[in-house]
Structure formats: C-alpha cells, structure tokens
Scaffold this active site. Structure first.
Site, PDB file in Angstrom:
ATOM      1  N   GLU A 136      30.894  33.401  43.139  1.00 27.17           N
ATOM      2  CA  GLU A 136      31.157  34.676  42.635  1.00 27.17           C
ATOM      3  C   GLU A 136      29.767  34.852  41.813  1.00 27.17           C
ATOM      4  O   GLU A 136      28.662  34.064  41.685  1.00 27.17           O
ATOM      5  CB  GLU A 136      32.302  34.784  41.734  1.00 27.17           C
ATOM      6  CG  GLU A 136      33.472  34.811  42.200  1.00 27.17           C
ATOM      7  CD  GLU A 136      34.927  34.881  41.484  1.00 27.17           C
ATOM      8  OE1 GLU A 136      34.509  35.005  40.267  1.00 27.17           O
ATOM      9  OE2 GLU A 136      35.971  35.046  42.021  1.00 27.17           O
ATOM     10  N   HIS A 260      33.951  45.200  33.342  1.00 27.34           N
ATOM     11  CA  HIS A 260      34.016  44.903  35.024  1.00 27.34           C
ATOM     12  C   HIS A 260      33.142  45.818  35.472  1.00 27.34           C
ATOM     13  O   HIS A 260      33.530  47.010  35.438  1.00 27.34           O
ATOM     14  CB  HIS A 260      35.143  44.375  35.124  1.00 27.34           C
ATOM     15  CG  HIS A 260      35.295  43.469  36.559  1.00 27.34           C
ATOM     16  ND1 HIS A 260      34.989  44.346  37.859  1.00 27.34           N
ATOM     17  CD2 HIS A 260      35.505  42.432  36.880  1.00 27.34           C
ATOM     18  CE1 HIS A 260      34.935  43.288  38.670  1.00 27.34           C
ATOM     19  NE2 HIS A 260      35.209  42.058  38.185  1.00 27.34           N
ATOM     20  N   HIS A 370      37.219  44.986  30.354  1.00 29.98           N
ATOM     21  CA  HIS A 370      37.841  43.753  31.319  1.00 29.98           C
ATOM     22  C   HIS A 370      38.108  42.340  30.489  1.00 29.98           C
ATOM     23  O   HIS A 370      39.035  42.117  30.844  1.00 29.98           O
ATOM     24  CB  HIS A 370      36.792  43.286  32.643  1.00 29.98           C
ATOM     25  CG  HIS A 370      37.574  42.356  33.249  1.00 29.98           C
ATOM     26  ND1 HIS A 370      38.761  42.463  33.846  1.00 29.98           N
ATOM     27  CD2 HIS A 370      36.889  41.232  33.690  1.00 29.98           C
ATOM     28  CE1 HIS A 370      39.216  41.509  34.690  1.00 29.98           C
ATOM     29  NE2 HIS A 370      38.051  40.618  34.475  1.00 29.98           N
ATOM     30  N   ARG A 405      30.769  36.156  29.680  1.00 27.58           N
ATOM     31  CA  ARG A 405      31.483  35.140  30.387  1.00 27.58           C
ATOM     32  C   ARG A 405      31.173  35.049  31.995  1.00 27.58           C
ATOM     33  O   ARG A 405      30.905  36.176  32.704  1.00 27.58           O
ATOM     34  CB  ARG A 405      32.994  35.694  30.376  1.00 27.58           C
ATOM     35  CG  ARG A 405      33.799  34.583  31.261  1.00 27.58           C
ATOM     36  CD  ARG A 405      35.256  35.123  31.161  1.00 27.58           C
ATOM     37  NE  ARG A 405      35.616  36.345  31.854  1.00 27.58           N
ATOM     38  CZ  ARG A 405      35.996  36.487  32.976  1.00 27.58           C
ATOM     39  NH1 ARG A 405      36.319  35.555  33.704  1.00 27.58           N
ATOM     40  NH2 ARG A 405      36.442  37.641  33.518  1.00 27.58           N
TER      41      ARG A 405
END
Length: 567
Positions: A136, A260, A370, A405
């Site tokens: 990812e 997000h 998010h 993050r």
C-alpha cells in the site's frame, strides 16, 4: 507557551452535565471500546487481573475495526525487515514520529499478528500456503496481510469477539454493551479511578451509573463525526478524547488529521459515514484521473498513486481547484473484472449496490476525514499523563504515526500497544502500584451542547481545520465554536421553573456526544492554529512548507478551571 494569536485560550467544561449515578460496580480494570485495541486489552487482562469490565458503546462487533478494509502491516516476509518497516513509517510521519515507539511497533508487530492467527483470525494465503502479502501507499515492500480480500478488519473483529464470547460466563470478565462512557472519574489527587456511563437497557445496568477500578483503558476510536464527511462509523464522536481532556490528560498531535484520498463521492451535500475505496486498490495498480481524463499523480510524487496519503489527498484537493470539479476518478478497469471481483469482493459489491461497476467504469472519489493521528499522549506502555488512565488504538497518541499514519499501521498499533498496556496494568495491580481510589468532585463546571448544534459544529470543523487550512479560516472557526451554547442543561432547569432561556435540552446520548464533538473540534482548531507550517495531515495554505523549527509536538490540556493550555 504558544497562544493562538489574539483569540485567547478558550474555557471548556471539565464534566458532562448528567444525572447522579444510580448504581455502582467495581473491577480491577475497565476497558472502554471493542475494536482491535479494546478487545485485545480485555483478552490479555482477563487472565492477569481478578476482574475486568469491558464497556462498548454499541454491540461488540460495532467498533471501527470492522470497517478496516486494506489490512494490517507487519514485516512477515523473510525478505522484509522491521528496520525497513521502521524507515517507511518514519518517512510517512513527516519528522515528528517517536522513533522509539515506532521501533516497538515494527519489532513486536510480527509476533502480535501471529498471535491473532492463533486466536482464530484467518488471513488470505499465498499459493505456497503462507500469509499473502500486498503493498500500500508509502510502503516499499509487500507487508500488508489481508483477509477476505478487502474485509481484514471484519475478520479480525470476528475472531476477537469470538474469543470474548467464549469466556462471557467467566466471573472474571463482564461485558456491558450499549453503554456510552460519559466521564473518567478522578480522585482528589487527580488519578483515574473509574468512569460514569449511561447504559441503554433494563435491570441494574440501566441508566447512568459508575464503574470504579484501579485502571481505565480508553480504546474508543476516532473523531470522525467531528467532520461533515468521514469514513468513520456514526459512533466515532471523540468520546474518549474528550473524556480524557476533561480528566486532565495531555493530548497531542491533534492537528494531524488524515483525510483519505479515495472516498466514494456521492454528490454535494452528502454527510455521515461514506464508503471507503481502499488504498489496496491503488496498491494493486489503480490510477487517479482528473475529470479531463488526465493522470496527475506521477508529476506530483515519485511513488505516484502510492505516495503517502497526505500527499495524494492534497494533490487531489489542488486538482479539484484547478479543474473546477468536486471529484476525481479512480480507474481500475485495466486490472480485469475477474481479479477485481476476487481481490475486492466487498468493494465491488458495495459499488454495484450504488449503481457503479468498478470493472466497467472509473469510480468518482474525493478526500474525506478518515483517521486521527493525534489523541491522548501516552508512553510506550499506554500510560497517559493521568495516573491509572491508559489509551490504546486511534484514541491514543503513541508517537507512532507522527504527522501522517502509514497505511495499515493503525490495526498493528492497536494490537501492539493494547498488549503492552494490559501487561503493564496487570503488573502494577499485582504489586499494588495501582489501587482503586475514591472519586472526588472535579472543578471546572459542566457542559451540555444541544444535539441540534451538531451539524453546525461539523460544518465549522470541515471549513476550518479541514484538508487545507489558513489562519483566517481557523480563527473564524474558533470564534464560531466559542459562540456555541454549552449550557443547554441550565435551560431545562430554568424552563422547569417557568423561566424560558431559549435553549432547552435534557442530558441524554445525542447531547453528550455533541458536547464531545464540540470540545474535540475546539481543541483541534486551536492546535492547528498554533502550528504555523505544513506537515503531514496538517496543511496550511498560508504556510505551505514544513518548517524545521516545528519538528516537535503540539500538546493541549485543560487547567483546573478548564482553560485550554496550548504548548
């Protein structure tokens, strides 16, 4: 001390307005929340302290973990390493991660994931039989373990809840569902000694009561409903963050809010929980196009669509401004229909329900709130600045995430630090360091915000400390938040006495949640105004570059009178 320009520090109540508790129960430790962090903490504590109380706002399976699609990151491949995972995490964190906390995460992470498997979690497997790993954004190695294609959180939650259900009859654990925790109780010395909570149901656990314990573990998740649009469930109203603030705990990194980049765009005016199009879709090769069909990410970052989330989200916001559009497009058609349906069954099915066939057409997406990288500041064992109060998972600020993050580190953080917190509590309860104290009346007044004000608060937060911020916008937001009435309970009292006040609301769930949303929005706005630079999830249009002098944490806390101190 950094003051937010000429606004002056706000004053917030240090208690929620609520009826006196009608019942009392006791435990050695109380765990609040039933996501991966709360369930792990409760399971670890169950065999290590005489009695643990697990409190959850809804049903056991209603935590945010259920909604986690992409996976859980850990260096499980022999060709990968904790050192490489550490490097990627630090790079995504924008220079404000705590390297020691990150080292704990990546070093202990693989063992904790294997323990999940031992507890019954079933991850997708590779042809050779091992756990299948994918990649990812921000990761330079395949280290994302996933389950059910894109239903990792649901599978982890299922396995952990099954473990809890298997021991429900154990007298050493009690599970209280449909319970909203109102405040963390504190002693005269300021130590945590339990919680007040409102339980919807019948019998002795009905209504407002109190639970007393030597330790309280907050695992309440995020703050998504502070914003107009979020991928978080409706229950994510910042309850743990606000309760810790009122109890005197130091909060940190609040301004680092992750938006997000690829949340399904359902039209203007949409609000509430929005469907997320997992980062893993881009990890498998999907690309972003603007509404003219131009792929724009390769010109923005060397990792293109796999750049860290803040980079992608800000690039999309700038592209929207440049094209006059309200969404961009995520194109995965070239990956093939069979692959998409097998790899992302939940996403493809959900999109079909909404009339979108990801195998045949690009998907409209736009950034939405998010994840919150900030929260209750903790040490490496989950301890907050308040004795006996712990925080784990998204509500905590361990220093792992820094300014942004790294994808799929959140489930791992909840797992690793919940395990550490539980073992620390058990040790300190056993040696007598943590003892159950007596609650004392806390100074600082009480508050109740009418539920009717929530949509206004959410609009203020979305426009002020949203994806792109400025001093003017943040000052305006702070001023508008300060104007919100927080004394609705007094209005009810006056009305009962025949003296109308104009604002009437009874202490009840929607009002308590809205009060939490208001307090979180207020402290987040002041933290964002204090940081005069751009870094990670905090982007200031008036200070668009990072400033080396700001490679530090902004913290907030309330003094005894409820005055906010921003440092």
């Amino acid at each position: 001390m950094t003051r937010t320009d000429l606004l002056g520090p706000p004053r917030l109540a240090r208690n929620l307005a609520a009826p006196d508790p009608g019942w009392t129960t006791t435990a050695d430790a109380i765990v609040v929340g039933s996501g991966i962090a709360g369930l792990t903490a409760a399971l670890e504590l169950r065999t290590r302290v005489p009695r643990v109380l697990l409190v959850t706002k809804g049903q056991l399976l209603s935590g945010s973990t259920v909604w986690a699609q992409g996976g859980i990151a850990a260096a499980l491949d022999p060709d990968d390493s904790p050192a490489a995972h550490l490097a990627d995490t630090l790079a995504a964190g924008g220079g404000v991660c705590d390297p020691e906390a990150v080292e704990v995460l990546v070093t202990e992470g693989p063992a904790r994931v294997r323990e999940l498997v031992a507890r019954g979690a079933v991850f997708d497997t590779a042809p050779g039989g091992g756990i299948a790993l994918t990649r990812e954004g921000g990761h330079h190695a395949d280290r994302i373990a996933h389950a059910g294609g894109d239903a990792t959180g649901a599978e982890i939650a299922r396995a952990l809840v099954a473990q809890i259900e298997a021991v429900r009859s154990d007298p050493g654990i009690e599970v209280v569902e449909n319970a909203l925790v109102l405040d963390v109780l504190t002693t005269a010395d300021g130590a945590a000694c339990g919680v007040t909570l409102h339980v919807r149901g019948t019998g002795s656990r009905d209504g407002v009561g109190r639970a007393l314990a030597a330790a309280v573990v907050l695992a309440t998740g995020g703050i998504g409903q502070t914003y107009r649009s979020s991928t978080n469930p409706a229950a994510a109203t910042g309850d743990g963050t606000a309760a810790a603030l009122r109890a005197g705990a130091v909060l940190g990194d609040l301004e680092f809010v992750q938006f997000h980049p690829t949340v399904l765009w359902l039209g203007t005016g949409t609000k509430g929980q929005l469907p997320l199009i997992s980062e893993a879709v881009r990890g498998e090769g999907a690309v972003l196009l603007d509404t003219d069909g131009v792929r724009f990410m390769p010109a923005v970052h060397p990792m293109a669509e796999l750049a860290p989330r803040d980079v992608v989200a800000h690039a999309i916001v700038r592209r929207l401004a440049a094209t006059g559009s309200d969404h961009v497009l995520l194109d995965a058609r070239h990956l093939g229909a069979a692959f998409l349906r097998a790899r992302f069954p939940s996403i493809t099915a959900r999109l079909l329900e909404l009339g979108i066939d990801v195998t045949e057409e690009p998907v409209p997406v736009a950034p939405a709130q998010h994840y919150h990288s900030g929260g209750v500041v903790t040490d490496l064992h989950g301890r907050s600045s308040v004795e006996g109060l712990y925080a784990v998972g998204e509500v905590a600020c361990t220093g792992v995430h820094g300014a942004n993050r790294l994808a799929s580190n959140s489930l791992l953080e909840g797992l690793v630090f919940a395990h550490r917190a539980a073992h620390d509590i058990a040790s300190r309860v056993a040696d007598g360091t943590l003892r159950r104290g007596e609650p004392a009346v806390r100074s600082g007044g009480s508050a109740l915000v009418p539920a009717a004000a929530r949509s206004r608060i959410q609009s203020i937060a979305s426009a002020g400390p949203g994806p792109i911020r400025s001093a003017d916008g943040l000052r305006h937001a702070a001023t508008r938040l300060a104007a919100v009435r927080t004394d609705a309970h007094r209005g009810s009292t006056l009305a009962a006495a025949g003296m109308p006040s104009g604002v009437v609301a009874e202490p009840q769930a929607a009002e308590w949640e809205t009060t939490n949303v208001h307090q979180v929005a207020t402290v987040l706005t002041h933290a964002a105004l204090a940081r005069t630079e751009s870094r990670g999830g905090h982007y200031r249009a008036d200070f668009p570059a990072p400033d080396p002098a700001w490679a530090r944490r902004v913290t907030v806390a309330l003094d005894a009178d409820g005055v906010l101190d921003v440092r």
